[in-house]
Design an enzyme around this catalytic site. Structure first.
Site, mmCIF file in Angstrom:
data_model
loop_
_atom_site.group_PDB
_atom_site.id
_atom_site.type_symbol
_atom_site.label_atom_id
_atom_site.label_comp_id
_atom_site.label_asym_id
_atom_site.label_seq_id
_atom_site.Cartn_x
_atom_site.Cartn_y
_atom_site.Cartn_z
ATOM 1 N N ARG A 80 0.835 -1.207 0.000
ATOM 2 C CA ARG A 80 0.000 0.000 0.000
ATOM 3 C C ARG A 80 0.870 1.257 0.000
ATOM 4 O O ARG A 80 0.462 2.304 -0.471
ATOM 5 C CB ARG A 80 -0.954 0.002 1.209
ATOM 6 C CG ARG A 80 -1.809 1.255 1.298
ATOM 7 C CD ARG A 80 -3.026 1.085 2.202
ATOM 8 N NE ARG A 80 -2.712 0.479 3.478
ATOM 9 C CZ ARG A 80 -2.063 1.105 4.488
ATOM 10 N NH1 ARG A 80 -1.685 2.343 4.363
ATOM 11 N NH2 ARG A 80 -1.821 0.453 5.599
ATOM 12 N N TYR A 134 -15.825 16.667 -15.764
ATOM 13 C CA TYR A 134 -16.200 15.254 -15.653
ATOM 14 C C TYR A 134 -17.184 15.059 -14.482
ATOM 15 O O TYR A 134 -16.989 15.625 -13.403
ATOM 16 C CB TYR A 134 -14.943 14.405 -15.450
ATOM 17 C CG TYR A 134 -15.258 12.939 -15.344
ATOM 18 C CD1 TYR A 134 -15.655 12.213 -16.462
ATOM 19 C CD2 TYR A 134 -15.226 12.281 -14.122
ATOM 20 C CE1 TYR A 134 -15.994 10.874 -16.361
ATOM 21 C CE2 TYR A 134 -15.556 10.941 -14.016
ATOM 22 C CZ TYR A 134 -15.941 10.247 -15.140
ATOM 23 O OH TYR A 134 -16.276 8.928 -15.041
ATOM 24 N N ASP A 210 -6.867 18.320 -16.011
ATOM 25 C CA ASP A 210 -7.314 16.971 -16.379
ATOM 26 C C ASP A 210 -7.078 16.857 -17.884
ATOM 27 O O ASP A 210 -7.787 17.455 -18.693
ATOM 28 C CB ASP A 210 -8.793 16.785 -16.017
ATOM 29 C CG ASP A 210 -9.293 15.369 -16.315
ATOM 30 O OD1 ASP A 210 -8.739 14.730 -17.235
ATOM 31 O OD2 ASP A 210 -10.255 14.917 -15.666
ATOM 32 N N LYS A 235 -8.668 5.493 -19.839
ATOM 33 C CA LYS A 235 -8.969 5.905 -21.212
ATOM 34 C C LYS A 235 -7.754 5.640 -22.116
ATOM 35 O O LYS A 235 -7.341 4.504 -22.220
ATOM 36 C CB LYS A 235 -9.422 7.363 -21.210
ATOM 37 C CG LYS A 235 -10.414 7.714 -20.078
ATOM 38 C CD LYS A 235 -11.746 7.014 -20.222
ATOM 39 C CE LYS A 235 -12.623 7.126 -18.972
ATOM 40 N NZ LYS A 235 -12.866 8.472 -18.470
HETATM 41 C C1 LIG Z 1 -13.181 8.972 -17.181
HETATM 42 C C2 LIG Z 1 -12.732 10.318 -16.762
HETATM 43 C C3 LIG Z 1 -12.402 10.601 -15.429
HETATM 44 C C4 LIG Z 1 -12.557 9.572 -14.323
HETATM 45 O O1 LIG Z 1 -11.701 8.490 -14.499
HETATM 46 P P1 LIG Z 1 -11.980 7.019 -13.878
HETATM 47 O O2 LIG Z 1 -10.792 6.255 -14.314
HETATM 48 O O3 LIG Z 1 -13.269 6.536 -14.448
HETATM 49 O O4 LIG Z 1 -12.070 7.200 -12.408
HETATM 50 C C5 LIG Z 1 -11.944 11.870 -15.119
HETATM 51 N N1 LIG Z 1 -11.824 12.823 -16.060
HETATM 52 C C6 LIG Z 1 -12.133 12.593 -17.346
HETATM 53 C C7 LIG Z 1 -11.968 13.683 -18.343
HETATM 54 C C8 LIG Z 1 -12.610 11.344 -17.738
HETATM 55 O O5 LIG Z 1 -12.925 11.133 -19.018
#
Ligand SMILES: *Cc1c(COP(=O)(O)O)cnc(C)c1O
Length: 421
Positions: A80, A134, A210, A235
């Protein structure tokens, strides 16, 4: 994994190597995996110490009581806190993000975002953030941070003067959080300007981006002055819609150090198997993103001329001068996401999704396969009517994440679905 090794035995590649080379060579030492050309998976939850003294030293350093000397080998303690597969994938993430010094991996994108915000914001602080953001981030701000006394100040994506004004006037500004391009209409916010204004006000304000939609291949926030880049590695970074992961990558090692201290408390480090899987996907990241972006550009530009398409949202098709300015200043390529506003509203949008034979009706994005969804009734369904209106999310809007299939097949699939409306 370099910490584990006597530094004299390490064969560090010269740092001027390109990102596509370093993603395969940086850090990882095959001798620590019995000569295995690709990393092994270290699934152990706990680690055997070389000696009680080595254990004492490892704890002194992990707790911050003592500093690690240059090149000093430190025993691992417990998974962890840290584990070899996290170190390996973090070493490989750094060269992919231009201007980065350090990275940390988390068990989802939301875990990375949550840890970033909770490491640096405290009650009484405010966070300026772009909207639409998001959905998970929006809920985090409203349902969790606001009751804790951390104020979220939304700014509509692309409204540069409002962004500047909010940064100038927010009380106790601590974080500027930018998601660009915004989902699902690809509205862009000016990272360089936000970073300049924020740091001009107070060098201690952290600018976080982000970068899930365009990075790390096409948009480089750290080189534009941002402090921290956040990813849903679920993604493009992992790229096959088969795992959850998140990453934080910073210009300054100390930012990541503080986040890793929080990660130990929160227990949200990415586990060894996922780290290994993510690491194996990174060398093909730019290949996948380049192919998907080229596919999307061809398809979006063709579909924008279809009579059932009222409007196409895609960076190469921007009309607004301010959006064109930001795009040209901060994006290398337009990326693989676009949205279509269809004639005929919700009925047309639903029928379009029903008619697709290659593209699948699913949320998420960034995989090698093409996905399409109806944001108003799915990803953006919690938004109020005013918020939907401001964001341009209409009944007829569909969002498409283009994969790496043959673009002519995809174009034919979309055209067939549109022709049937
Ligand atoms: C999918 C996504 C997230 C969240 O990510 P997870 O891996 O599902 O927790 C945050 N920001 C954007 C722009 C996303 O497309």
């Amino acid at each position: 994994m370099s910490e584990r090794k006597d530094s004299t035995q390490l064969r560090e590649p010269p740092s001027k190597l390109g990102a596509n080379t370093q993603v395969l060579t940086r850090g990882y030492d095959a001798r620590l995996s019995l000569g295995s050309a690709r990393p092994a998976v270290f699934r152990s939850s706990t680690y055997v110490f070389h000696s009680p003294e080595a254990a004492e030293r490892a704890f002194a350093i992990a707790s911050g009581k003592s500093q690690r000397a240059e090149g000093e080998p430190i025993d691992l303690i417990y998974a962890r806190i840290n584990h070899p597969n996290a170190e390996i994938v973090e070493d490989h993430l750094v060269p992919l993000e231009i201007g980065a010094e350090a990275a940390a991996v988390f068990n989802s994108g939301m875990a990375a975002i949550m840890t970033a915000l909770l490491t640096f914001a405290k009650p009484g602080d405010s966070i300026v953030y772009t909207v639409p953001v998001y959905g998970g981030t929006q809920h985090l701000m409203h349902q969790f941070l606001e009751p804790f006394g951390i104020k979220g100040i939304p700014v509509v994506a692309g409204r540069t003067e409002e962004l500047e004004a909010s940064i100038a006037n927010a009380p106790n500004l601590r974080i500027v959080f930018i998601e660009t391009p915004a989902n699902p209409t690809m509205q862009m916010s000016d990272i360089a300007l936000a970073a300049h204004r924020a740091h001009q006000r107070d060098p201690g304000v952290l600018v976080m981006v982000d970068n899930t939609f365009l990075g790390p291949a096409f948009q480089h926030p750290l080189s534009l002055g941002a402090d921290l880049v956040l990813y849903s590695a679920t993604k493009y970074l992992s790229g096959f819609s088969d795992m959850l992961a998140g990453a934080a990558i910073a210009r300054d090692q100390s930012i990541i150090g503080l986040m890793k201290a929080r990660r130990i408390i929160f227990g949200n480090i990415l586990p060894p198997d996922e780290c290994w899987l993510l690491d194996s996907r990174l060398p093909t990241l730019t290949l996948r993103m380049n192919r998907a972006s080229k596919n999307a550009q061809r398809i979006a530009e063709h579909l924008s001329r279809h009579k059932k398409v009222k409007r196409t949202y895609y960076p190469s098709l921007f009309q607004e001068p301010e959006q064109i300015r930001i795009r040209d200043a901060q994006c290398d390529f337009p990326g693989a996401l676009f949205s279509l506003d269809l004639e005929g509203g919700k009925r047309a949008a639903f029928d379009f999704l029903r008619h697709l034979q290659i593209g699948r009706d699913a949320v998420s994005l960034g995989g090698v396969e093409t996905l399409a969804c109806h944001p108003k009734t799915t990803t953006h369904s919690p938004l109020s009517d005013i918020e939907l209106d401001t964001a341009g999310i209409t009944d007829g809007l569909v969002r498409i994440s283009v994969g790496i299939e043959d673009w002519r097949d995809l174009l034919a699939d979309f055209q067939r679905a549109l022709d049937k409306l």
